[in-house]
Design an enzyme around this catalytic site. Structure first.
Site, mmCIF file in Angstrom:
data_model
loop_
_atom_site.group_PDB
_atom_site.id
_atom_site.type_symbol
_atom_site.label_atom_id
_atom_site.label_comp_id
_atom_site.label_asym_id
_atom_site.label_seq_id
_atom_site.Cartn_x
_atom_site.Cartn_y
_atom_site.Cartn_z
ATOM 1 N N HIS A 186 0.807 -1.227 0.000
ATOM 2 C CA HIS A 186 0.000 0.000 0.000
ATOM 3 C C HIS A 186 0.835 1.269 0.000
ATOM 4 C CE1 HIS A 186 -3.909 -1.967 0.965
ATOM 5 N NE2 HIS A 186 -3.115 -2.876 1.513
ATOM 6 N N LYS B 73 -8.952 13.685 5.097
ATOM 7 C CA LYS B 73 -8.091 12.497 5.070
ATOM 8 C C LYS B 73 -7.070 12.685 6.169
ATOM 9 C CE LYS B 73 -7.070 13.593 0.629
ATOM 10 N NZ LYS B 73 -7.089 12.507 -0.323
HETATM 11 C C1 26Q Z 1 3.354 0.128 10.372
HETATM 12 C C2 26Q Z 1 4.211 -0.275 11.397
HETATM 13 C C3 26Q Z 1 4.019 0.151 12.698
HETATM 14 C C4 26Q Z 1 2.933 0.976 12.982
HETATM 15 C C5 26Q Z 1 2.085 1.361 11.970
HETATM 16 C C6 26Q Z 1 2.284 0.947 10.676
HETATM 17 C C7 26Q Z 1 1.356 1.375 9.602
HETATM 18 C C8 26Q Z 1 0.008 1.538 9.879
HETATM 19 C C9 26Q Z 1 -0.885 1.944 8.906
HETATM 20 C C10 26Q Z 1 1.788 1.625 8.308
HETATM 21 C C11 26Q Z 1 0.885 2.035 7.338
HETATM 22 C C12 26Q Z 1 -0.461 2.198 7.616
HETATM 23 C C13 26Q Z 1 -1.472 2.625 6.663
HETATM 24 C C14 26Q Z 1 -1.286 2.773 5.380
HETATM 25 C C15 26Q Z 1 -2.375 3.213 4.502
HETATM 26 O O1 26Q Z 1 -3.471 3.520 4.935
HETATM 27 N N1 26Q Z 1 -2.131 3.266 3.193
HETATM 28 C C16 26Q Z 1 -3.160 3.681 2.250
HETATM 29 O O2 26Q Z 1 -3.803 2.516 1.756
HETATM 30 C C17 26Q Z 1 -4.907 2.852 0.951
HETATM 31 C C18 26Q Z 1 -5.609 1.572 0.555
HETATM 32 O O3 26Q Z 1 -4.863 0.879 -0.381
HETATM 33 C C19 26Q Z 1 -4.475 3.662 -0.248
HETATM 34 O O4 26Q Z 1 -5.620 4.067 -0.952
HETATM 35 C C20 26Q Z 1 -3.680 4.888 0.191
HETATM 36 O O5 26Q Z 1 -3.157 5.557 -0.941
HETATM 37 C C21 26Q Z 1 -2.573 4.471 1.118
HETATM 38 O O6 26Q Z 1 -1.908 5.614 1.637
#
Ligand code: 26Q
Length: 822
Positions: free
Chosen positions: A363, A556
Site C-alpha cells: 500500500h 483524510k
Molecule cells: C506500520 C508499522 C508500525 C505501525 C504502523 C504501521 C502502519 C500503519 C498503517 C503503516 C501504514 C499504515 C497505513 C497505510 C495506509 O493507509 N495506506 C493507504 O492505503 C490505501 C488503501 O490501499 C491507499 O488508498 C492509500 O493511498 C494508502 O496511503
C-alpha cells in the site's frame, strides 16, 4: 415506480416493534416509559441482530458443508464505522424499522446517530479492509476477516485553541455487534528458547519452549452482504493472561499488585491501535500485536483445515490468505514453523504450501512506512521465527546466486537482512519471497513498485508475480447509505437498485443527462446535502457557511505528502486576493467554503502544525467583515467514517493533491466522485484511472508528474529552485503574524525554504492556483457543472469494491462464490 427490494425479514413493522420493546424491557431491563434515544438504539440493534444471526449461522454451516476454498483477509485494521444503518440497508429492513420506530416516538436518524463508530483503523488501509468485507459477503464469497479487538480504536480528536488533542476512544461499553467466543481460545507464546531434541523414532526435532504464554480469545462480528442471506464473519482477537499464567503465587503471598501487573501485561497486547498512518514505529509492543494476531489466526485456520482430514498438499486448494500490507508478514514464518516443527513436513514441501497460500498487497512506496524490525528484538521475542527467517533468506539467496552468479551487489540488495547497525529485517522482502502474488493498489502504484522498491525482485521472479488490483469502494455504504436521496433518484431512473450490486449499470444514467427535471432533482439533492453539512458545521463550530458557496473539501489523514499545507497556503492566497479587491470586484467572486478534516499521528509535529495553521487561518478569515460569505475556512473535528458519510455527499469539489507518486491509490477520491462531486487533484494514485474512466474534461488536474519528481528533488537539494512568488507572499504573511505567533509555523515554512521542499509544494503551487481559478470559472456555469457531475457518476462503475474483489478472487485467490442458502 421502480421494483421494490426483496421482502424484509420482519413480518411487518408490528413484529419489529414487539422485538424492540421486548429487548428494551427484558434485555436492557428498562421501561418503555423512560426509553431515550440510546435505549431505542440498543433495542433496535438487538432486534436486528437476532435476524442477522440466523443468516450468519446458516452461512457458516453452509460454508463448512460445501467445504470449498475460503479466503482469509488478514488486516491489523478494520475501519468499520457504524453497523446498524448498514445492516438495515443490506438486509432491507430500514423502511420497516423507520416506520416502526417512528410509531414508538423516535426518528430513525437519531437512533442511528447513537451508535459509536467501530474505529479499528487509521485511514485508507483499514477502510479498504472494511469495504472488502462488504464486497466479499455481497458476492457470496466464503471470506473471513481476521484482526485485533482493540480496546481503544483510533483516538478521538478534539481541537483546543486550534491544536489537536487526543482523547482515548473507549468504544466497548455497549457493543451489540460482537459475540465473545470463550470456547475459541488460542495460547500464543513469546520469548523462550530453542533447543534440539530427539523424538521417539530417534529423529532430531526442534522445540521452542519456556516462553511466556498469552491467550487469544475470539470475538466474532457478523458481516451481512447486500440483498443476500450470506453473512460472513470478522474474527477479532482479544488478549488475556493464559490460565495458570496469572500469578497465584504472587497473589497468595500478598503481592496483589505484582499479579495484576502480569495480567495487565497480557491485556496490553490488544489494548490500543497504533495511531500511525503510513509511518512505521519499530516498537516491541507492535511486534507483539502482530505475532499474537497472526499466531491465533493461523492456528484457527489450520484447525479448520485439519478437521477435513485432507493431506497437507491440499492446504492451498482450501485456503487463501491475503496479507494487508506487511503487518501480518509473520504469518508466512508461522505457517512454515507449524508445517516443519509441528507437522514434521520436509522444508521444501512445506515452503511450497506456504508460498501457494499467501498473497501480499503493498500500500505504499514511502520509505518511512516500509516495515523493518530489528534482528535483536526478533531474536528476543521470537527466537525460532528468526531462525526460520534466516533459512528462508539463505535458500532464497542461494537461488539468486545461481541466477546472477557474478552479482554480489544484488545479494546485498535483496537480502531480507539489511546490514545496518543493528541489523534489521525487511518485512516487504519477506512478504514477496513468501507469497505467490504481490499486488499494488492502483496502476501507477503497481508500476512504480516494480520500477523502484521491488525492481530486483521483478528480475528474479519475472513480471508475472507482480500484479495490479486497483482499489474499490462499496457503493452500499458510500452511495446508498451516505446519500439515500441520490441513490433513490438513480434507482427511479434505472428501474431499481440493481446498480448497487452491478455498479457499471450507472452507465444507463447517460440518456437522462439532458432531462431537465432529472438535472434539477440532482442538483437539489446536492444542495440538500450541503445544507445538512452546513447545519452540522454551524451546530459544532458556530461557523455559518452559505450552502450556495462552492464546497471545497479535503478530508483524510494529515500528512505532508497529502499536502494539506498546499491547500491552506492556497486559501491564504485567496484571502490576500480578496482583501486587495474593490467591492465591485468582489461581487464577481464565486463564494467558497474550504472545509478540512483529518487526524495527525500524535507524534507527527509537522502534521499538527498544519492543523494549527488551518484553524488559525479560519479564525482570521471567518470573522473578517470584508470577506463575509466569500470565503469560509472550517476544520471539522474528529473526522471518522460516520462523519465521512455526512461530509462526502456535500462536496462540490474535493482535493486529492498528493505529490505525484506518493499516494498509492486513495479511495476517498472514488467516494467523492460517486456522490456527484468533482476532483481537483494531481496525476497520482487512482486519480489517473478516475480520469481515464470519466474523461479529462471532468477533472481538474494539476502539477508535476511522478516521472519529474526525482529531478525536481535533485534541483532542490542543490538550491537551484526559486520559490514561487505567490508562495513567497503567503509565507511572508504568515511570518508577519497575521495568523498569530509566527514562531509556531517556523518548521513548516523552513521545510520549504531551508529544507529541500521534499513534497514539492513550491513546484506545484502556481499550477494549483491556476487550476483553482479554472474551478471557479467552471462553477459559474451551473449547467455545465451539473453535466460534468452526472457524466462522472455514470462512469464510476469500475471503482466498485465488487469489481476489485472479483479480480482478487480470479487472479490471486482462485476462490468461487458459494450459492447462498435461503
Ligand atoms: C506500520 C508499522 C508500525 C505501525 C504502523 C504501521 C502502519 C500503519 C498503517 C503503516 C501504514 C499504515 C497505513 C497505510 C495506509 O493507509 N495506506 C493507504 O492505503 C490505501 C488503501 O490501499 C491507499 O488508498 C492509500 O493511498 C494508502 O496511503
Amino acid at each position: 415506480a421502480w421494483r421494490k427490494l426483496a421482502a424484509c425479514e420482519f413480518q411487518g413493522k408490528e413484529q419489529f416493534q414487539r422485538e424492540v420493546v421486548r429487548h428494551v424491557e427484558t434485555t436492557l431491563a428498562r421501561s418503555m416509559y423512560n426509553c431515550d434515544d440510546a435505549a431505542a438504539y440498543a433495542g433496535t440493534a438487538l432486534a436486528l441482530r437476532d435476524k442477522l444471526v440466523i443468516g450468519w449461522n446458516k452461512t457458516q454451516q453452509n460454508q463448512t458443508l460445501q467445504d470449498q476454498k475460503r479466503v482469509y483477509y488478514l488486516s491489523l485494521e478494520f475501519l468499520m464505522g457504524r453497523a446498524l444503518d448498514n445492516a438495515m440497508l443490506n438486509t432491507q429492513v430500514k423502511d420497516v424499522a423507520r416506520d416502526g420506530i417512528a410509531e414508538l416516538g423516535f426518528r430513525i436518524e437519531d437512533v442511528i446517530n447513537q451508535e459509536h463508530d467501530a474505529a479499528l483503523g487509521n485511514g485508507g488501509l483499514g477502510r479498504l479492509a472494511a469495504c472488502f468485507l462488504d464486497g466479499l459477503a455481497t458476492l457470496n464469497y466464503p471470506g473471513w476477516g481476521y484482526g485485533l479487538r482493540y480496546r481503544y480504536g483510533i483516538f478521538k480528536q478534539e481541537i483546543v485553541d486550534g491544536y489537536q488533542v487526543e482523547v482515548p476512544d473507549y468504544w466497548l461499553d455497549f457493543n451489540p455487534w460482537e459475540f465473545p467466543r470463550p470456547d475459541v481460545a488460542v495460547d500464543v507464546m513469546f520469548y523462550g528458547y530453542v533447543k534440539k531434541d530427539t523424538d521417539s523414532d530417534g529423529k532430531t526435532i526442534i522445540v521452542w519452549e519456556g516462553g511466556e504464554i498469552v491467550q487469544a480469545i475470539a470475538y466474532d462480528v457478523p458481516v451481512p452482504g447486500f440483498d443476500t442471506s450470506t453473512t460472513n464473519n470478522l474474527r477479532l482477537w482479544s488478549s488475556k493472561p493464559a490460565s495458570g499464567e496469572f500469578d497465584f503465587q504472587k497473589f497468595n503471598s500478598g503481592d496483589y499488585e505484582g499479579s495484576i501487573r502480569d495480567q495487565q501485561r497480557a491485556e496490553t497486547i490488544s489494548a490500543v491501535l497504533y495511531p500511525n498512518d503510513n509511518i512505521s514505529a519499530g516498537k516491541e509492543l507492535r511486534l507483539k500485536q502482530q505475532y499474537f494476531w497472526v499466531a491465533a489466526s493461523l492456528h484457527d485456520i489450520v484447525r479448520r483445515f485439519k478437521k477435513t482430514h485432507r493431506p497437507w498438499s491440499q492446504f492451498p486448494d482450501q485456503v487463501a490468505i491475503q496479507l494487508n500490507d506487511t503487518h501480518p508478514t509473520l504469518a508466512i514464518v508461522e505457517l512454515q514453523r507449524i508445517l516443519i516443527d509441528v507437522e514434521h513436513i520436509p522444508w521444501d514441501q512445506a515452503w511450497e504450501i506456504v508460498t501457494a497460500t499467501f498473497g501480499y498487497t503493498n500500500h505504499t512506496v514511502l520509505p518511512e512506512a516500509l516495515e523493518k524490525w530489528s534482528v535483536p528484538l526478533m531474536q528476543h521475542l521470537l527466537p525460532r521465527h528468526l531462525q526460520i527467517i534466516y533459512d528462508i533468506n539463505l535458500f532464497f539467496l542461494q537461488k539468486v546466486e545461481r541466477m546472477f552468479p557474478k552479482d554480489r551487489e544484488m545479494l546485498t540488495r535483496v537480502s531480507i537482512i539489511e546490514e545496518s547497525q543493528p541489523q534489521v529485517l525487511r518485512m516487504a522482502y519477506l512478504a514477496i519471497i513468501g507469497s505467490h502474488k504481490v499486488n499494488g493498489v492502483a496502476e501507477l502504484h503497481s508500476d512504480l513498485i516494480k520500477a523502484t522498491i521491488f525492481k530486483d525482485f521483478v528480475a528474479i521472479y519475472g513480471p508475472d508475480k507482480f500484479a495490479n488490483v486497483t482499489n474499490g469502494i462499496t457503493p452500499r455504504r458510500w452511495l446508498h447509505q451516505a446519500n439515500p436521496k441520490l441513490s433513490d433518484l438513480i434507482a427511479s431512473k434505472l428501474g431499481g437498485y440493481e446498480f448497487l450490486k452491478e455498479l457499471s449499470q450507472l452507465e444507463r444514467l447517460r440518456p437522462f443527462i439532458d432531462d431537465k427535471e432529472f438535472r434539477r432533482e440532482w442538483m437539489e439533492i446536492k444542495l440538500s446535502n450541503k445544507i445538512r453539512l452546513a447545519k452540522y458545521i454551524r451546530d459544532t463550530t458556530g461557523i455559518s457557511v452559505n450552502p450556495h458557496a462552492l464546497f471545497d473539501i479535503q478530508v483524510k489523514r494529515i500528512h505532508e505528502y497529502k499536502r494539506q499545507q498546499m491547500n491552506i497556503f492556497g486559501v491564504i492566497d485567496r484571502y490576500l486576493n480578496l482583501k486587495a479587491m474593490t467591492s465591485e470586484e468582489r461581487k464577481k467572486v464565486v463564494p467558497r467554503a474550504s472545509i478540512f478534516g483529518g487526524k495527525a499521528a500524535p507524534g507527527y509535529w509537522m502534521a499538527k502544525t498544519i492543523i494549527r495553521l488551518i484553524n488559525a487561518v479560519g479564525e482570521v478569515v471567518n470573522k473578517d467583515k470584508d470577506i463575509g460569505d466569500l470565503l469560509k475556512v472550517v476544520f471539522i473535528e474528529d473526522y471518522n467514517v460516520s462523519k465521512a458519510e455526512l461530509i462526502i455527499p456535500a462536496s462540490d469539489i474535493s482535493e486529492h493533491i498528493s505529490t505525484a507518486g506518493t499516494e498509492a491509490s486513495g479511495t476517498s477520491n472514488m467516494k467523492f466522485v460517486l456522490n456527484g462531486g468533482l476532483i481537483i487533484g494531481t496525476c497520482d494514485g487512482a486519480n489517473i484511472e478516475i480520469t481515464r474512466e470519466i474523461g479529462d474534461e471532468n477533472i481538474f488536474l494539476l502539477g508535476n508528474l511522478a516521472e519529474d519528481v526525482e529531478d525536481l528533488r535533485h534541483r532542490h537539494r542543490y538550491g537551484q529552485v526559486e520559490m514561487d512568488p505567490k508562495l513567497r507572499a503567503v509565507c511572508d504573511e504568515i511570518e508577519k503574524g497575521t495568523f498569530g505567533d509566527p514562531s509556531v509555523y517556523e518548521g513548516l515554512i523552513s521545510s520549504l525554504t531551508t529544507g529541500c521542499d521534499y513534497y514539492l509544494v513550491s513546484d506545484d503551487f502556481s499550477s494549483y492556483l491556476t487550476t483553482q481559478d479554472l474551478v471557479d470559472e467552471a462553477y459559474r456555469d451551473k449547467d455545465g457543472w451539473a453535466t460534468k457531475c452526472i457524466n462522472s457518476v455514470a462512469s464510476m462503475g469500475f471503482f466498485s469494491a465488487d469489481r476489485c474483489i472479483n479480480e482478487y478472487a480470479d487472479m490471486i485467490w482462485n476462490v468461487e462464490p458459494l450459492v447462498p442458502v435461503k
